[in-house]
Design a protein around this motif. Structure first.
Motif, short mmCIF file in Angstrom:
data_model
loop_
_atom_site.label_atom_id
_atom_site.label_comp_id
_atom_site.label_asym_id
_atom_site.label_seq_id
_atom_site.Cartn_x
_atom_site.Cartn_y
_atom_site.Cartn_z
N PHE A 1 -42.70 53.74 -20.27
CA PHE A 1 -42.83 52.58 -21.16
C PHE A 1 -44.29 52.24 -21.45
CE2 PHE A 1 -38.79 51.92 -18.81
CZ PHE A 1 -37.93 52.08 -19.88
N GLU A 2 -45.20 52.99 -20.81
CA GLU A 2 -46.62 52.77 -21.09
C GLU A 2 -46.94 53.25 -22.50
OE1 GLU A 2 -48.76 54.75 -18.04
OE2 GLU A 2 -47.98 53.47 -16.42
N VAL A 3 -47.70 52.46 -23.21
CA VAL A 3 -47.99 52.74 -24.62
C VAL A 3 -49.33 53.45 -24.75
CG1 VAL A 3 -48.35 51.72 -26.89
CG2 VAL A 3 -46.65 50.75 -25.33
N ASP A 4 -49.37 54.60 -25.42
CA ASP A 4 -50.61 55.33 -25.68
C ASP A 4 -51.24 54.88 -27.00
OD1 ASP A 4 -50.36 56.89 -23.40
OD2 ASP A 4 -49.05 58.30 -24.42
N ALA A 5 -50.41 54.64 -27.97
CA ALA A 5 -50.90 54.29 -29.30
C ALA A 5 -50.06 53.15 -29.87
CB ALA A 5 -50.84 55.50 -30.23
N VAL B 1 -53.39 53.45 -33.52
CA VAL B 1 -54.68 53.29 -32.85
C VAL B 1 -54.48 53.31 -31.35
CG1 VAL B 1 -55.60 51.95 -34.78
CG2 VAL B 1 -54.52 50.76 -32.87
N GLY B 2 -55.52 53.63 -30.63
CA GLY B 2 -55.44 53.66 -29.18
C GLY B 2 -55.31 52.27 -28.60
N VAL B 3 -54.70 52.18 -27.42
CA VAL B 3 -54.48 50.88 -26.77
C VAL B 3 -55.81 50.17 -26.54
CG1 VAL B 3 -53.60 49.76 -24.69
CG2 VAL B 3 -52.37 51.69 -25.67
N ASN B 4 -56.85 50.91 -26.25
CA ASN B 4 -58.14 50.30 -25.91
C ASN B 4 -59.18 50.37 -27.03
OD1 ASN B 4 -57.29 49.72 -23.20
ND2 ASN B 4 -57.54 51.90 -22.72
N ASP B 5 -58.75 50.77 -28.22
CA ASP B 5 -59.69 50.86 -29.34
C ASP B 5 -60.26 49.49 -29.68
OD1 ASP B 5 -59.28 53.53 -29.48
OD2 ASP B 5 -58.15 53.51 -31.37
N ASP B 6 -61.58 49.45 -29.97
CA ASP B 6 -62.19 48.18 -30.35
C ASP B 6 -62.00 47.93 -31.84
OD1 ASP B 6 -63.99 49.83 -31.64
OD2 ASP B 6 -65.56 49.57 -30.12
N LYS B 7 -62.48 46.75 -32.29
CA LYS B 7 -62.26 46.32 -33.67
C LYS B 7 -62.90 47.27 -34.66
CE LYS B 7 -62.94 42.34 -36.74
NZ LYS B 7 -63.45 40.94 -36.84
N GLU B 8 -64.10 47.75 -34.37
CA GLU B 8 -64.80 48.62 -35.30
C GLU B 8 -64.06 49.93 -35.48
OE1 GLU B 8 -66.22 46.84 -32.94
OE2 GLU B 8 -67.21 45.43 -34.31
N THR B 9 -63.52 50.48 -34.39
CA THR B 9 -62.77 51.73 -34.47
C THR B 9 -61.51 51.56 -35.30
OG1 THR B 9 -63.60 52.35 -32.28
CG2 THR B 9 -61.67 53.55 -33.10
N VAL C 1 -55.42 41.67 -36.98
CA VAL C 1 -54.44 40.95 -36.14
C VAL C 1 -54.06 41.90 -35.02
CG1 VAL C 1 -52.22 39.78 -36.05
CG2 VAL C 1 -53.60 39.69 -38.15
N PRO C 2 -54.47 41.65 -33.78
CA PRO C 2 -54.28 42.61 -32.68
C PRO C 2 -52.84 43.11 -32.56
CG PRO C 2 -55.65 40.79 -31.96
CD PRO C 2 -55.13 40.42 -33.31
N ASN C 3 -52.74 44.45 -32.46
CA ASN C 3 -51.45 45.13 -32.22
C ASN C 3 -50.47 45.02 -33.38
OD1 ASN C 3 -52.42 45.76 -29.63
ND2 ASN C 3 -51.50 43.91 -28.74
N LYS C 4 -50.94 44.48 -34.53
CA LYS C 4 -50.00 44.30 -35.64
C LYS C 4 -50.53 44.79 -36.98
CE LYS C 4 -47.41 40.33 -33.80
NZ LYS C 4 -47.02 38.92 -34.05
N LEU C 5 -51.67 44.26 -37.41
CA LEU C 5 -52.02 44.37 -38.83
C LEU C 5 -53.53 44.37 -39.03
CD1 LEU C 5 -50.93 44.12 -41.85
CD2 LEU C 5 -51.26 41.65 -41.55
#
Length: 816
Positions: free
Chosen positions: A752-756, A773-781, A805-809
């Motif tokens: 259940f761990e999410v990679d992307a 996008v990656g779970v740990n990607d920053d805003k610029e990426t 909008v984190p994890n959405k849009l």
């Protein structure tokens, strides 16, 4: 593997039978589950309602066995009853022969469904051994005064020639044959269920969360607790004289003492002792007597339809005003509620108003609405403010009720009491095919219980069933016996017991192991271990009859020292009906489905899968032939795709991080199905969603080719599906995993761990693209990836705003 359900199912049914696979352990240190479906009447053949009931129960039993519980999952037959006699009349067969032939046939039918019942604990309630223990309980109840005999007007079915309990009269007709019920005066045995009314009501709270609220409400309403005022209405001197100084008064009960100043007449039931006295002493003319006698013969439902009454020509004195109040007989007053007498307040009770309007009796309003005016042409039945009520004028209804009851108690002319709608359970029936009541009538000793060492009092086989009366009454020798107390010639009771007696304790009998089977009905240690029933499955049509009686019987046996439990069933699942073409399946409608033919064509696993997948168990299930075909095709694919699995006896070790996206998705879907299975059996019972999860997992597995992922998937999915489709699951589990997989399975949280994370790209408010996008990607990426994906909508334009909008849009506003 090629799917051959007939061969697979025959193989495993034989295996289970030979190995006693479903007998409970006598190791009482293990955690237990007692799973019980309401046992069938041996009518001759199973119908789809049976299939649904027992498939649901079997899924629970198999699931908990997998979880290493000690599971008791028994079956038997509720085999006494009038249908056996009716069949004997129709076909010329003996009820016993008809019953046990049907039991043999239906037992074979049940076996073809692969149901995991305990065979050792199976019984029929018409077995002499069952009757022996039951008669022992009845003797105990008689000696404790819980069983008693009295004369009264009883519900009589002219077709079945027997008495019916109130609960067995449905819309004025016999619950079994739909014949209109009439009233008949005769002796009857009763069980004092009314003594347990308060406990039966209060203990419903213990069942909240485990029983459907609808069933709890139905029982609460049937028990019908009400608080009110009970007081006497005294006859005036002229009436006492007319009644030959035999009667001075009668008592009434009201839940609306606030309306007492509005009383304009009193009404008695046609069966009331005072009315009987007047009839027997010719105190009424022939016309009035004829009307009253006709009332007595009418059933309770008909008596509520059109109001009918007779002025008895006698009067009572109002207890507060001293005014004269006429006494009538009214058909809407029944003896089985209260005392069979009511004070009538037409202005504030609908029935009283209709009756008064029909016979021109006064309508004295004494309660006004808090706002507005009294309605015209009908009763005002709500609470309000008292007027024309002497010292109580101006009081609101609730306060007035208490004040008026206090005055009655202070003056010693009445008292506050609690009444129940629930009346004592009439248990004697004038038929042959039932358990004989173990009592003897002696001219010297009265009614005497049989000695327990002489039990069972068995039915004679040499009887003739004609459909008229009770064959035991006319038998040349059976009823003649010696008094167990004095030895004189005596007559055995020829009434048999209501068959609901048998189903009121059968669940306790199942707890008895074979070691004590012949000697005791059940054992204290075994009862304490197995009870209560953890999951009880059956139709909601039993909400008032069987379920209420079973609760009562459990409490009585507790008080007699046989058991310690207060309630028999912790969780109740009421399954919906099986419909076809929008109607309940019925031979008369020609819309039945033969389970035998279905199993012969598709196999039991297909039938079970369809039953559990087509609808949640508590909802109605609409039969669908194409959906049955679809269930068969799914099992065929499930079987064939097992070729992708590697044979092993342990779960493969999988490095989840190294898997492809499709492989990870497949594993996730498999374990989502496993999670859902645990929730279904312990919380929601929505087997259809669990099966849907398995189908989703199968689709996801088909999108990848990793053999280890396929192997893990089948290891888990076969365990999930075993309670639903046991034959195929055992076959594949045996071939692939030596059945090591049919055991508790742990959730692998890694899946259940999410990679992307998927994110939508919106340009000026319009959805244009999607990225991962990656779970740990920053805003610029994230913004860089978004701009690359939406390049054709933003190239050559000025970017005004960028919103993530984190994890959405990602929302980009441009101009130009």
């Amino acid at each position: 593997m090629q799917y051959n359900p007939q061969a697979i199912e025959a193989k495993w049914q034989k295996f289970w039978e030979a190995n006693g696979s479903f007998e409970p352990s006598e190791d009482y240190t293990k955690a237990k589950k007692y799973i019980l479906s309401m046992f069938p009447f041996p009518s001759g053949r199973l119908h789809m309602g049976h299939v649904r009931n027992y498939t649901i129960g079997d899924a629970f039993a198999r699931y908990y066995r997998q979880q290493n519980f000690n599971v008791l999952h028994p079956i038997g037959f509720d085999s006494f009853g009038m249908p056996a006699e009716n069949a004997a009349i129709k076909h010329g067969s003996h009820p016993k022969t008809w019953t046990y032939d049907n039991i043999d046939y239906m037992t074979k039918e049940l076996a073809t469904l692969g149901l995991s019942f305990s065979k050792e604990r199976a019984f029929a309630t018409s077995d002499p051994l069952y009757t022996k223990f039951e008669q022992g309980f009845i003797i105990d109840m008689f000696e404790k005064g819980i069983l008693y005999r009295k004369k009264g007007y009883l519900n009589w079915c002219p077709h079945d020639q027997t008495v019916l309990a109130n609960e067995q009269v449905v819309d004025g007709c016999c619950w079994r044959c739909d014949t209109e019920v009439v009233k008949k005066e005769m002796y009857q045995y009763y069980l004092k269920i009314s003594d347990y009314a308060d406990e039966l009501l209060s203990d419903l709270k213990k069942l909240e969360g485990g029983w459907p609220q609808q069933v709890l409400t139905m029982q609460e309403n049937w028990i019908g607790k009400s608080t009110g005022l009970q007081f006497d209405l005294h006859f005036d001197e002229a009436s006492k004289e007319k009644l030959g100084e035999t009667w001075e008064k009668f008592d009434v009960f009201t839940t609306r003492p606030d309306t007492i100043y509005g009383v304009s007449y009193a009404a008695l039931a046609a069966e009331h002792d005072i009315v009987t006295h007047m009839l027997e002493n010719n105190l009424l003319d022939a016309e009035k007597a004829g009307i009253i006698k006709a009332m007595k013969n009418a059933n309770a439902i008909d008596r509520q339809k059109e109001k009918q009454g007779v002025d008895l020509g006698i009067s009572v004195i109002h207890p507060l005003t001293g005014k004269s109040v006429p006494v009538w007989v009214a058909n809407f007053v029944l003896m089985d509620y209260g005392s069979g007498a009511v004070m009538a307040v037409p202005a504030h009770d609908d029935r009283d108003y209709d009756f008064a309007a029909q016979y021109g009796l006064p309508v004295n309003a004494v309660i006004a609405p808090k706002t507005g005016e009294l309605p015209e042409g009908k009763a005002f039945t709500e609470a309000g403010v008292l007027f024309h009520s002497e010292a109580f004028d101006g009081m609101e209804s609730e306060a007035a009720k208490a004040a008026i009851m206090n005055r009655f108690e202070a003056e010693g002319i009445g008292k506050k009491v609690i009444n129940f709608r629930l009346k004592d359970w009439g248990v004697s029936r004038q038929r042959y095919w039932g358990a004989p009541i173990p009592l003897v009538h002696c001219d010297h000793c009265g009614i005497v219980p049989e000695k327990k060492e002489n039990l069972p009092i068995a039915l004679p086989d040499d009887i003739e069933i004609t459909g008229e009366g009770n064959p035991l009454e006319h038998h040349p020798s059976w009823k003649f016996c010696s008094c167990p107390k004095c030895g004189s010639d005596a007559i055995r009771e020829t009434d048999t017991m209501d068959t609901f007696i048998e189903s009121s304790w059968y669940f306790l009998r199942y707890t008895a192991s074979k070691g004590i089977w012949e000697d005791k009905a059940f054992d204290a240690e075994e009862l304490n271990y197995w009870m209560n029933v953890d999951h009880y499955i059956g139709g909601i049509e039993h909400a008032i009859l069987h379920l209420l009686y079973a609760r009562f019987f459990t409490k009585v046996l507790r008080d007699l020292g046989y058991t310690k439990c207060d309630e028999p069933f912790d969780r109740l699942l009421t399954q919906g009906m099986v419909l076809k073409d929008g109607a309940k399946m019925s031979k008369s409608k020609g819309n039945t489905v033969d389970p035998d033919a279905l199993i012969e064509k598709y196999g039991a696993d297909t039938a079970r899968l369809f039953i559990l997948f087509a609808a949640p168990p508590t909802q109605e299930l609409e039969w669908n032939d194409s959906a049955v075909e679809g269930a068969f095709r799914f099992l065929k694919r499930f079987s064939e795709r097992s070729e992708k699995v590697t044979v092993c006896d342990a779960l493969p070790s999988i490095d989840h991080a190294s898997l492809s996206k499709e492989e990870k998705t497949a594993r996730k879907k498999v374990y989502e199905a496993l999670k859902r299975a645990g929730e279904v059996y312990t919380e929601r019972y929505t087997f259809n969603t669990m099966i849907a999860g398995v189908m989703e997992a199968m689709n996801a597995l088909a999108e990848q080719n990793n053999a280890d992922v396929w192997t893990e998937g089948y290891w888990i999915l076969l365990g999930i599906m075993e309670p639903v489709v046991p034959h195929l699951s055992w076959e594949l589990s045996e071939q692939l995993f030596s059945r090591k997989n049919l055991a508790p399975a742990a959730i692998r949280e890694e899946v259940f761990e999410v990679d992307a994370i998927p994110m939508g790209i919106s340009i000026n408010g319009k959805n244009r693209a999607q990225i991962e996008v990656g779970v740990n990607d920053d805003k610029e990426t994230i913004l860089a990836a978004a701009k690359a994906a939406a390049a054709k909508w933003i190239d050559g334009k000025e970017i005004v705003k960028e919103i993530v909008v984190p994890n959405k849009l990602v929302n980009i506003v441009v101009k130009g």
